[in-house]
Design a protein around this motif. Structure first.
Motif, PDB file in Angstrom:
ATOM      1  N   ASP A 163       0.831  -1.207   0.000  1.00 39.73           N
ATOM      2  CA  ASP A 163       0.000   0.000   0.000  1.00 39.73           C
ATOM      3  C   ASP A 163       0.863   1.254   0.000  1.00 39.73           C
ATOM      4  N   VAL A 164       1.930   1.225   0.766  1.00 38.81           N
ATOM      5  CA  VAL A 164       2.839   2.371   0.839  1.00 38.81           C
ATOM      6  C   VAL A 164       3.578   2.544  -0.484  1.00 38.81           C
ATOM      7  N   THR A 165       4.003   1.437  -1.095  1.00 34.92           N
ATOM      8  CA  THR A 165       4.735   1.502  -2.368  1.00 34.92           C
ATOM      9  C   THR A 165       3.889   2.165  -3.447  1.00 34.92           C
ATOM     10  N   GLU A 166       2.646   1.755  -3.566  1.00 35.35           N
ATOM     11  CA  GLU A 166       1.764   2.328  -4.586  1.00 35.35           C
ATOM     12  C   GLU A 166       1.524   3.814  -4.340  1.00 35.35           C
ATOM     13  N   ALA A 167       1.350   4.192  -3.084  1.00 34.70           N
ATOM     14  CA  ALA A 167       1.089   5.599  -2.766  1.00 34.70           C
ATOM     15  C   ALA A 167       2.299   6.477  -3.076  1.00 34.70           C
ATOM     16  N   ILE A 168       3.501   5.987  -2.756  1.00 32.60           N
ATOM     17  CA  ILE A 168       4.718   6.769  -3.009  1.00 32.60           C
ATOM     18  C   ILE A 168       4.886   7.036  -4.498  1.00 32.60           C
ATOM     19  N   GLN A 169       4.662   6.011  -5.313  1.00 35.04           N
ATOM     20  CA  GLN A 169       4.807   6.187  -6.757  1.00 35.04           C
ATOM     21  C   GLN A 169       3.779   7.177  -7.298  1.00 35.04           C
ATOM     22  N   LYS A 170       2.569   7.139  -6.747  1.00 34.53           N
ATOM     23  CA  LYS A 170       1.523   8.051  -7.206  1.00 34.53           C
ATOM     24  C   LYS A 170       1.863   9.498  -6.875  1.00 34.53           C
ATOM     25  N   VAL A 171       2.428   9.731  -5.699  1.00 35.85           N
ATOM     26  CA  VAL A 171       2.813  11.094  -5.307  1.00 35.85           C
ATOM     27  C   VAL A 171       3.928  11.619  -6.212  1.00 35.85           C
ATOM     28  N   ALA A 172       4.934  10.796  -6.494  1.00 36.85           N
ATOM     29  CA  ALA A 172       6.039  11.236  -7.356  1.00 36.85           C
ATOM     30  C   ALA A 172       5.538  11.591  -8.741  1.00 36.85           C
ATOM     31  N   ALA A 173       4.607  10.795  -9.261  1.00 40.73           N
ATOM     32  CA  ALA A 173       4.072  11.078 -10.589  1.00 40.73           C
ATOM     33  C   ALA A 173       3.310  12.402 -10.614  1.00 40.73           C
ATOM     34  N   ALA A 174       2.678  12.762  -9.511  1.00 42.86           N
ATOM     35  CA  ALA A 174       1.935  14.023  -9.455  1.00 42.86           C
ATOM     36  C   ALA A 174       2.856  15.222  -9.621  1.00 42.86           C
ATOM     37  N   LEU A 184      15.128   1.094  -0.430  1.00 40.72           N
ATOM     38  CA  LEU A 184      14.280   0.291   0.444  1.00 40.72           C
ATOM     39  C   LEU A 184      14.123   0.960   1.803  1.00 40.72           C
ATOM     40  N   SER A 185      12.921   0.848   2.353  1.00 36.76           N
ATOM     41  CA  SER A 185      12.666   1.281   3.731  1.00 36.76           C
ATOM     42  C   SER A 185      12.607   0.027   4.595  1.00 36.76           C
ATOM     43  N   HIS A 186      13.438  -0.017   5.627  1.00 39.14           N
ATOM     44  CA  HIS A 186      13.600  -1.229   6.421  1.00 39.14           C
ATOM     45  C   HIS A 186      12.977  -1.087   7.800  1.00 39.14           C
ATOM     46  N   GLN A 187      12.510  -2.221   8.320  1.00 42.26           N
ATOM     47  CA  GLN A 187      12.202  -2.291   9.742  1.00 42.26           C
ATOM     48  C   GLN A 187      13.520  -2.321  10.517  1.00 42.26           C
ATOM     49  N   MET A 188      13.557  -1.679  11.675  1.00 44.12           N
ATOM     50  CA  MET A 188      14.756  -1.649  12.499  1.00 44.12           C
ATOM     51  C   MET A 188      14.472  -2.289  13.849  1.00 44.12           C
ATOM     52  N   LYS A 189      15.466  -3.020  14.332  1.00 45.76           N
ATOM     53  CA  LYS A 189      15.417  -3.623  15.654  1.00 45.76           C
ATOM     54  C   LYS A 189      16.717  -3.295  16.375  1.00 45.76           C
ATOM     55  N   GLN A 190      16.883  -3.856  17.542  1.00 46.62           N
ATOM     56  CA  GLN A 190      18.110  -3.585  18.290  1.00 46.62           C
ATOM     57  C   GLN A 190      19.311  -4.138  17.524  1.00 46.62           C
ATOM     58  N   PHE A 191      20.257  -3.266  17.201  1.00 45.07           N
ATOM     59  CA  PHE A 191      21.477  -3.576  16.462  1.00 45.07           C
ATOM     60  C   PHE A 191      21.200  -4.076  15.036  1.00 45.07           C
ATOM     61  N   VAL A 192      19.993  -3.846  14.527  1.00 42.46           N
ATOM     62  CA  VAL A 192      19.660  -4.255  13.158  1.00 42.46           C
ATOM     63  C   VAL A 192      19.136  -3.028  12.419  1.00 42.46           C
ATOM     64  N   ILE A 193      19.931  -2.523  11.465  1.00 38.23           N
ATOM     65  CA  ILE A 193      19.547  -1.329  10.722  1.00 38.23           C
ATOM     66  C   ILE A 193      18.748  -1.678   9.478  1.00 38.23           C
ATOM     67  N   ASP A 194      18.819  -2.934   9.035  1.00 40.53           N
ATOM     68  CA  ASP A 194      18.086  -3.362   7.848  1.00 40.53           C
ATOM     69  C   ASP A 194      17.381  -4.690   8.149  1.00 40.53           C
ATOM     70  N   GLY A 195      16.207  -4.583   8.785  1.00 45.10           N
ATOM     71  CA  GLY A 195      15.461  -5.767   9.192  1.00 45.10           C
ATOM     72  C   GLY A 195      14.808  -6.489   8.029  1.00 45.10           C
ATOM     73  N   ASN A 196      14.082  -7.553   8.349  1.00 47.38           N
ATOM     74  CA  ASN A 196      13.494  -8.405   7.318  1.00 47.38           C
ATOM     75  C   ASN A 196      12.286  -7.771   6.639  1.00 47.38           C
ATOM     76  N   LYS A 197      11.486  -7.037   7.393  1.00 47.27           N
ATOM     77  CA  LYS A 197      10.334  -6.369   6.778  1.00 47.27           C
ATOM     78  C   LYS A 197      10.816  -5.152   5.988  1.00 47.27           C
ATOM     79  N   ASP A 223      12.469   5.584   3.828  1.00 48.90           N
ATOM     80  CA  ASP A 223      13.502   6.176   2.980  1.00 48.90           C
ATOM     81  C   ASP A 223      12.894   6.506   1.620  1.00 48.90           C
ATOM     82  N   ILE A 224      12.871   7.786   1.256  1.00 52.23           N
ATOM     83  CA  ILE A 224      12.287   8.237  -0.010  1.00 52.23           C
ATOM     84  C   ILE A 224      13.346   9.016  -0.785  1.00 52.23           C
ATOM     85  N   VAL A 225      13.600   8.592  -2.044  1.00 49.81           N
ATOM     86  CA  VAL A 225      14.528   9.306  -2.925  1.00 49.81           C
ATOM     87  C   VAL A 225      13.821   9.549  -4.246  1.00 49.81           C
ATOM     88  N   THR A 226      13.705  10.816  -4.648  1.00 53.63           N
ATOM     89  CA  THR A 226      13.054  11.182  -5.910  1.00 53.63           C
ATOM     90  C   THR A 226      14.055  11.847  -6.843  1.00 53.63           C
TER      91      THR A 226
END
Length: 647
Positions: A163-174, A184-197, A223-226
């Motif tokens: 849902d977030v991926t589709e929305a981000i692309q729609k905003v950039a196109a606007a 990629l936007s990652h989930q973060m945990k203790q000592f984990v900067i790039d989690g599985n989600k 993380d958003i880069v346009t």
């Protein structure tokens, strides 16, 4: 329950201590970002600004959690990067780099900080100019910022990453911009900067991620880069890559001494978090890092580029999915933007209209026909609900005012007297033919007021009648007894109302105290359980650490023994080879000698080795004479034979 499951359960946002560490790290990295932006000026070296950002984070994190029993790791979670213009990300140059900023540059500043492994990351786009940002530069920054705002409202429990991926692309196109591939936007945990989600910024057939649902008490780095270009950055020069992260699941025996030295230093100083090669010895690092990367011991963060002339914007923030809503803890205000595009899409407007906090009903017990809606409170706040007490006080105040009006009305009916307040000590009375006096009701020792005797204070002239004058200061009030009795009853009733009011307050307070006591007891029990679990986990970690240390010592001892054995074997091999070569040489010599000495066709004559067929000169002369004699005898016999035939 496995160690991983227990750690995920205990070390998330359900713990107030974890929330505090996240927010402390966020506060530090926000201040570090502000410092870096203030240092960005024309002709300033990029490497100097990056060093100031990292130094500030190390200094500030070193000042927190100093007086704790357990040692807490803290510091830089991602080195400060300043990527200029069409450079997309990860530019953090070495000390020898001479790159400087110029007026009008578009800067993407990226950095992160951690306390006890709980990471707060942030990225911001800043244009090195005065005044508002206009044109396509404003478009690309507005696209990144709007996409980040939409993502903030969609990253909530129950929503999915697609849902977030589709929305981000729609905003950039606007904004007529592109989302940069591979971000990629990652989930973060203790000592984990790039989690599985993972949240993918741009979906395509080449890049796919597993579908996931956001859950309460999770933390994400959005993380958003346009870009105004095609959004397909490229690696132009591998030498620009200076940021790496240890791949803890990989192992390899490095060949080069420089590689082993560098990898050992990395394992000690930066075992988990990304680091900059700037922190290592530059000459040795250049040699050693290549072999480490080639054998996947280190994960590089490459410096990517869009085409020259393209504008690139980068926005990153850390969001905590709290029980009362999404909490964005890292950010920095943007410069004034005047984009050429505007948002007209109804879906985007609807997303932006969503709130980030969840309203919850609360505030104490609800009475019949009453509803109290409390404001949402942060989970770390210690405020107690006050709606119940306010309602009770208001109700009693209304009752007291009604009694006051009723008392005044009855007083007027009895003696045509205005009584302004139930608690007034002075009341107006009629004495001696209509003269008005102000009478104060005296108080007895028991706290009740005497309705028979009052102290008179004249309001006007004295009494005209001199007959039956009362005792000085005291008068009899036969006509006003009813009114005074009523006043006394009203006062008693007032006290009873006040007593009831105080009793209800006490009961309400008592119930609140009991509720708070139950809540505190529950928190204490929970804290005790957490403490017990933490102690158990700590003991397990210490045992594991001890075991690993023992294993490491054994490995080192085994390595030393193997190295010594290898050295001995090499020495033995060299000695055996030398002996072998010597034996072969001697064997060749013996072979030559044996061939000469033991030839059956040769013999020793006069100290010289000669063939048996050979003869001495005397023997040769004798052989010649014998030969001549034989020839002569043969000739004689032939002649004799011819004579016999002739006969």
């Amino acid at each position: 329950m496995s160690d991983e499951e227990r750690e995920e359960k205990e070390l998330d946002l359900s713990s107030a201590e974890v929330v505090t560490k996240y927010k402390t790290a966020a506060e530090i990295v926000n201040k570090a970002l502000k410092l870096v932006i203030s240092e960005c000026k024309p002709k300033t070296k990029i490497v100097d600004i990056c060093e100031k950002g990292d130094s500030y984070i190390r200094e500030q994190t070193g000042n927190v959690y100093k007086n704790v029993k357990r040692k807490i790791e803290r510091g830089v979670a991602f080195p400060t990067c300043i990527s200029v213009n069409n450079v997309v990300c990860h530019f953090s140059p070495l000390a020898s780099d001479e790159s400087v900023l110029e007026e009008g540059d578009i800067l993407k500043i990226d950095m992160a900080c951690h306390i006890d492994g709980f990471i707060a990351a942030v990225a911001h786009t800043h244009v090195l100019q005065e005044g508002p940002i206009t044109g396509r530069a404003a478009d690309v920054i507005a696209a990144a910022n709007t996409a980040a705002e939409v993502a903030l409202r969609l990253v909530r429990p129950g929503k999915k990453n697609k849902d977030v991926t589709e929305a981000i692309q729609k905003v950039a196109a606007a904004y007529d911009c592109k989302i940069v591939e591979g971000v990629l936007s990652h989930q973060m945990k203790q000592f984990v900067i790039d989690g599985n989600k993972v949240v993918l910024s741009l979906s395509n057939p080449d890049t796919r991620v597993e579908e996931a649902e956001f859950e309460e008490n999770e933390v994400y780095a959005i993380d958003i880069v346009t870009s105004t270009g095609d959004g397909k950055p490229k690696l132009l020069d591998e030498k620009q890559t200076t940021i790496y992260k240890r791949a803890v699941d990989k192992s390899y025996h490095l060949k080069m001494k420089a590689s082993r030295f560098i990898f050992s230093e990395i394992s000690q100083k930066y075992p988990i978090m990304p680091f900059s090669a700037r922190a290592l010895e530059e000459k040795r690092a250049r040699l050693g890092l290549v072999e480490c990367v080639n054998h996947e011991l280190l994960q590089p963060y490459p410096v990517l580029h869009e085409k020259p002339g393209d504008y690139v914007a980068h926005i990153k923030f850390t969001v905590l999915l709290m029980p009362n809503g999404s909490d964005r803890v890292t950010s920095h205000p943007l410069q004034e933007l005047q984009p050429t595009k505007s948002i007209d899409d109804p879906d985007i407007k609807a997303w932006l209209a969503l709130g980030t906090k969840t309203k919850k009903k609360g505030g104490g017990k609800k009475k019949k026909d009453e509803s109290v809606e409390a404001e949402p409170m942060d989970s770390t706040d210690g405020a107690t609900p006050q709606g119940h007490m306010a309602q009770v006080g208001k109700k009693i105040l209304n009752l007291f005012q009604a009694l006051l009006k009723e008392k005044a009305s009855k007083a007027k009916d009895v003696g045509n007297i205005e009584v302004s307040n139930l608690q007034d000590k002075l009341v107006e009375v009629h004495v001696h033919g209509g003269s008005k006096r102000k009478a104060e009701v005296p108080t007895k020792q028991g706290g009740e007021k005497d309705v028979k005797m009052v102290r008179v204070a004249l309001l006007g002239s004295g009494s005209s009648s001199g007959a039956n004058k009362p005792e000085f200061g005291l008068i009899e009030l036969p006509k006003t007894i009813a009114m005074l009795e009523f006043s006394s009853k009203a006062l008693i009733l007032g006290r009873r109302v006040e007593s009831l009011y105080q009793r209800e307050l006490k009961e309400g307070s008592r119930s609140m105290v009991e509720e708070l006591k139950e809540e505190l007891t529950g928190q204490a029990n929970k804290h005790a359980e957490e403490k017990t679990a933490w102690k158990k986990e700590r003991e397990e970690r210490l045992e594991e650490k001890k075991r690993l240390r023992t294993w490491k010592v054994r490995c080192l001892e085994s390595e030393k023994k193997l190295n010594a054995k290898i050295t001995d074997l090499k020495t033995d091999y060299d000695e055996l080879k030398e002996k072998h070569d010597d034996m072969e040489s001697k064997l060749d010599d013996l072979k030559d000698v044996s061939d000469a000495k033991f030839d059956v066709n040769k013999d020793m004559v006069g100290g010289q080795l000669v063939n048996e067929a050979d003869s001495s000169p005397e023997e040769e002369a004798e052989k010649d004479i014998v030969a001549d004699d034989i020839v002569a005898d043969t000739t004689t016999m032939a002649d004799a034979g011819e004579n016999v035939e002739n006969i």
